[in-house]
Design a protein around this motif. Sequence first.
Motif, mmCIF file in Angstrom:
data_model
loop_
_atom_site.group_PDB
_atom_site.id
_atom_site.type_symbol
_atom_site.label_atom_id
_atom_site.label_comp_id
_atom_site.label_asym_id
_atom_site.label_seq_id
_atom_site.Cartn_x
_atom_site.Cartn_y
_atom_site.Cartn_z
ATOM 1 N N VAL A 40 0.852 -1.196 0.000
ATOM 2 C CA VAL A 40 0.000 0.000 0.000
ATOM 3 C C VAL A 40 0.885 1.242 0.000
ATOM 4 O O VAL A 40 1.722 1.417 0.883
ATOM 5 C CB VAL A 40 -0.921 0.042 1.249
ATOM 6 N N GLY A 41 0.694 2.103 -0.992
ATOM 7 C CA GLY A 41 1.317 3.433 -1.000
ATOM 8 C C GLY A 41 0.204 4.405 -0.641
ATOM 9 O O GLY A 41 -0.685 4.640 -1.451
ATOM 10 N N ALA A 42 0.233 4.912 0.579
ATOM 11 C CA ALA A 42 -0.928 5.643 1.105
ATOM 12 C C ALA A 42 -0.662 7.130 1.293
ATOM 13 O O ALA A 42 0.452 7.524 1.636
ATOM 14 C CB ALA A 42 -1.352 5.045 2.443
ATOM 15 N N PHE A 43 -1.708 7.939 1.092
ATOM 16 C CA PHE A 43 -1.576 9.357 1.438
ATOM 17 C C PHE A 43 -1.345 9.471 2.938
ATOM 18 O O PHE A 43 -1.776 8.614 3.711
ATOM 19 C CB PHE A 43 -2.814 10.160 0.988
ATOM 20 N N GLY A 44 -0.648 10.516 3.343
ATOM 21 C CA GLY A 44 -0.325 10.701 4.746
ATOM 22 C C GLY A 44 -1.276 11.677 5.417
ATOM 23 O O GLY A 44 -2.139 12.241 4.749
ATOM 24 N N PRO A 45 -1.111 11.856 6.703
ATOM 25 C CA PRO A 45 -0.113 11.150 7.509
ATOM 26 C C PRO A 45 -0.558 9.733 7.861
ATOM 27 O O PRO A 45 -1.712 9.502 8.164
ATOM 28 C CB PRO A 45 -0.019 12.016 8.778
ATOM 29 N N TYR A 70 1.132 0.603 13.063
ATOM 30 C CA TYR A 70 1.597 0.465 11.673
ATOM 31 C C TYR A 70 0.411 0.301 10.721
ATOM 32 O O TYR A 70 -0.423 -0.584 10.906
ATOM 33 C CB TYR A 70 2.519 -0.750 11.578
ATOM 34 N N GLY A 71 0.346 1.166 9.718
ATOM 35 C CA GLY A 71 -0.727 1.066 8.731
ATOM 36 C C GLY A 71 -1.951 1.899 9.053
ATOM 37 O O GLY A 71 -2.904 1.908 8.284
ATOM 38 N N LYS A 72 -1.925 2.599 10.197
ATOM 39 C CA LYS A 72 -3.081 3.438 10.550
ATOM 40 C C LYS A 72 -2.899 4.856 10.036
ATOM 41 O O LYS A 72 -1.796 5.426 10.107
ATOM 42 C CB LYS A 72 -3.265 3.490 12.068
ATOM 43 N N VAL A 73 -3.990 5.434 9.554
ATOM 44 C CA VAL A 73 -3.975 6.840 9.131
ATOM 45 C C VAL A 73 -4.011 7.691 10.394
ATOM 46 O O VAL A 73 -4.819 7.447 11.298
ATOM 47 C CB VAL A 73 -5.195 7.148 8.230
ATOM 48 N N LEU A 74 -3.104 8.660 10.460
ATOM 49 C CA LEU A 74 -3.041 9.537 11.638
ATOM 50 C C LEU A 74 -3.998 10.714 11.430
ATOM 51 O O LEU A 74 -4.738 10.748 10.457
ATOM 52 C CB LEU A 74 -1.594 9.993 11.854
ATOM 53 N N GLY A 127 -7.574 7.521 11.888
ATOM 54 C CA GLY A 127 -7.682 6.225 12.562
ATOM 55 C C GLY A 127 -8.008 5.068 11.634
ATOM 56 O O GLY A 127 -8.013 3.906 12.055
ATOM 57 N N ALA A 128 -8.308 5.334 10.363
ATOM 58 C CA ALA A 128 -8.591 4.244 9.423
ATOM 59 C C ALA A 128 -7.362 3.332 9.363
ATOM 60 O O ALA A 128 -6.226 3.797 9.430
ATOM 61 C CB ALA A 128 -8.917 4.803 8.041
ATOM 62 N N ASP A 129 -7.613 2.029 9.265
ATOM 63 C CA ASP A 129 -6.524 1.056 9.455
ATOM 64 C C ASP A 129 -6.389 0.162 8.215
ATOM 65 O O ASP A 129 -7.186 -0.748 8.000
ATOM 66 C CB ASP A 129 -6.856 0.217 10.697
ATOM 67 N N TRP A 130 -5.357 0.444 7.396
ATOM 68 C CA TRP A 130 -5.157 -0.311 6.155
ATOM 69 C C TRP A 130 -4.917 -1.796 6.424
ATOM 70 O O TRP A 130 -5.433 -2.659 5.715
ATOM 71 C CB TRP A 130 -3.967 0.261 5.374
ATOM 72 N N ARG A 131 -4.116 -2.088 7.442
ATOM 73 C CA ARG A 131 -3.774 -3.505 7.666
ATOM 74 C C ARG A 131 -4.990 -4.284 8.154
ATOM 75 O O ARG A 131 -5.230 -5.410 7.719
ATOM 76 C CB ARG A 131 -2.593 -3.621 8.626
ATOM 77 N N VAL A 141 0.992 -7.451 4.668
ATOM 78 C CA VAL A 141 0.574 -6.156 4.108
ATOM 79 C C VAL A 141 1.652 -5.136 4.468
ATOM 80 O O VAL A 141 1.976 -4.970 5.639
ATOM 81 C CB VAL A 141 -0.789 -5.705 4.689
ATOM 82 N N ALA A 142 2.252 -4.523 3.462
ATOM 83 C CA ALA A 142 3.311 -3.534 3.702
ATOM 84 C C ALA A 142 2.806 -2.144 3.302
ATOM 85 O O ALA A 142 2.159 -1.993 2.270
ATOM 86 C CB ALA A 142 4.556 -3.876 2.892
ATOM 87 N N ILE A 143 3.110 -1.148 4.150
ATOM 88 C CA ILE A 143 2.622 0.212 3.921
ATOM 89 C C ILE A 143 3.785 1.183 3.827
ATOM 90 O O ILE A 143 4.715 1.123 4.642
ATOM 91 C CB ILE A 143 1.775 0.711 5.129
ATOM 92 N N ASP A 144 3.723 2.057 2.861
ATOM 93 C CA ASP A 144 4.633 3.209 2.846
ATOM 94 C C ASP A 144 3.835 4.384 2.294
ATOM 95 O O ASP A 144 2.661 4.229 1.961
ATOM 96 C CB ASP A 144 5.898 2.921 2.017
ATOM 97 N N THR A 145 4.451 5.553 2.225
ATOM 98 C CA THR A 145 3.704 6.706 1.722
ATOM 99 C C THR A 145 3.522 6.581 0.204
ATOM 100 O O THR A 145 4.281 5.869 -0.476
ATOM 101 C CB THR A 145 4.438 8.021 2.013
ATOM 102 N N ASP A 146 2.557 7.319 -0.331
ATOM 103 C CA ASP A 146 2.332 7.294 -1.780
ATOM 104 C C ASP A 146 3.557 7.802 -2.541
ATOM 105 O O ASP A 146 3.899 7.263 -3.594
ATOM 106 C CB ASP A 146 1.064 8.083 -2.162
ATOM 107 N N VAL A 147 4.233 8.807 -1.988
ATOM 108 C CA VAL A 147 5.421 9.327 -2.696
ATOM 109 C C VAL A 147 6.599 8.368 -2.622
ATOM 110 O O VAL A 147 7.337 8.220 -3.595
ATOM 111 C CB VAL A 147 5.893 10.716 -2.189
#
Length: 294
Positions: free
Chosen positions: A60-65, A75-79, A88-92, A102-108
């Motif tokens: 997952v390349g996710a928008f931050g934070p 890990y994997g929660k939207v701040l 608080g949304a939780d990707w994992r 499930v691996a998460i990093d930023t979209d950039v």
Amino acid sequence: MFGAIEAGGTKIVCATATAPDRIEARITLPTGSPEQVFRQIGEFFAWEGLASRPLRAIGVGAFGPVDVNPASPAYGKVLSTPKPGWTGADWRAALARFNCPVAIDTDVNAAAFGEWQFGAGQACSPLAYVTVGTGIGVGILHDGRSRSGTHHYEMGHIYPPRDSRDDGFTGVCPFHADCLEGLASGPAIEARWGRALNELPQDHPAHALEARYLAHLAVTVTLSHMPERILFGGGVMKTPGLIARIREQACTLLAGYISEGPASGDLSDYIQFPALGDDAGITGALILAERAAG
Ligand code: ZN
């Protein structure tokens, strides 16, 4: 099969692939509420991750934070975010039903992975990737691995000095008003001029101002990280002539201080477009998945 999600501020791309450069299926969704998005993503993977070929991992390349530290309990929660419903949304947790890493990093950072492996950032270390769209973000890779501090970098929110030609626009960042994102993101341009940059004539002052603010970011990235190359992607960067203006303004701001190496000279090799274009992020999310699958 690998699964990947590139979650941006306005749209979310979801894909399955047999390898990062072999996408088999993809969908694009609007960035609605997390409940909506997670349901649609779940349906897509359930449909595409055919019973005979379950997903080995999801990147997952996710928008931050977002918490991108694998050692953190969050890990994997939207701040905390002004995006409605997403704090608080939780990707994992949302992807746990697929029973795979499930691996998460930023979209950039994800876009930077894509460019580092297959695009305009190959063999560049460090590599910087800047996106200028709904928001402004910067990813930094060293040897193809993303760097962060105690939290992922937030360089889109630096405060560039207000340009003397600036009309005093207050800025749109809900936290800082006139930080870089508040002055130079797509929504900032629309709020200031009433339309997108590529809809304004080439002699409109918006072009020089935008280039000046983005050049401040290029110079800050250069002085802080000394990358081998900076890639500028995102919707705003599709404006004809903008990248040339950024190079020129960055040269002026650097003022000859860097006399050798990639950040010297006319910067034509140093400041570049991503080669994968809009596919950089989803390709990078697949690289994350491949790495997570081990
Ligand atoms: Zn800000």
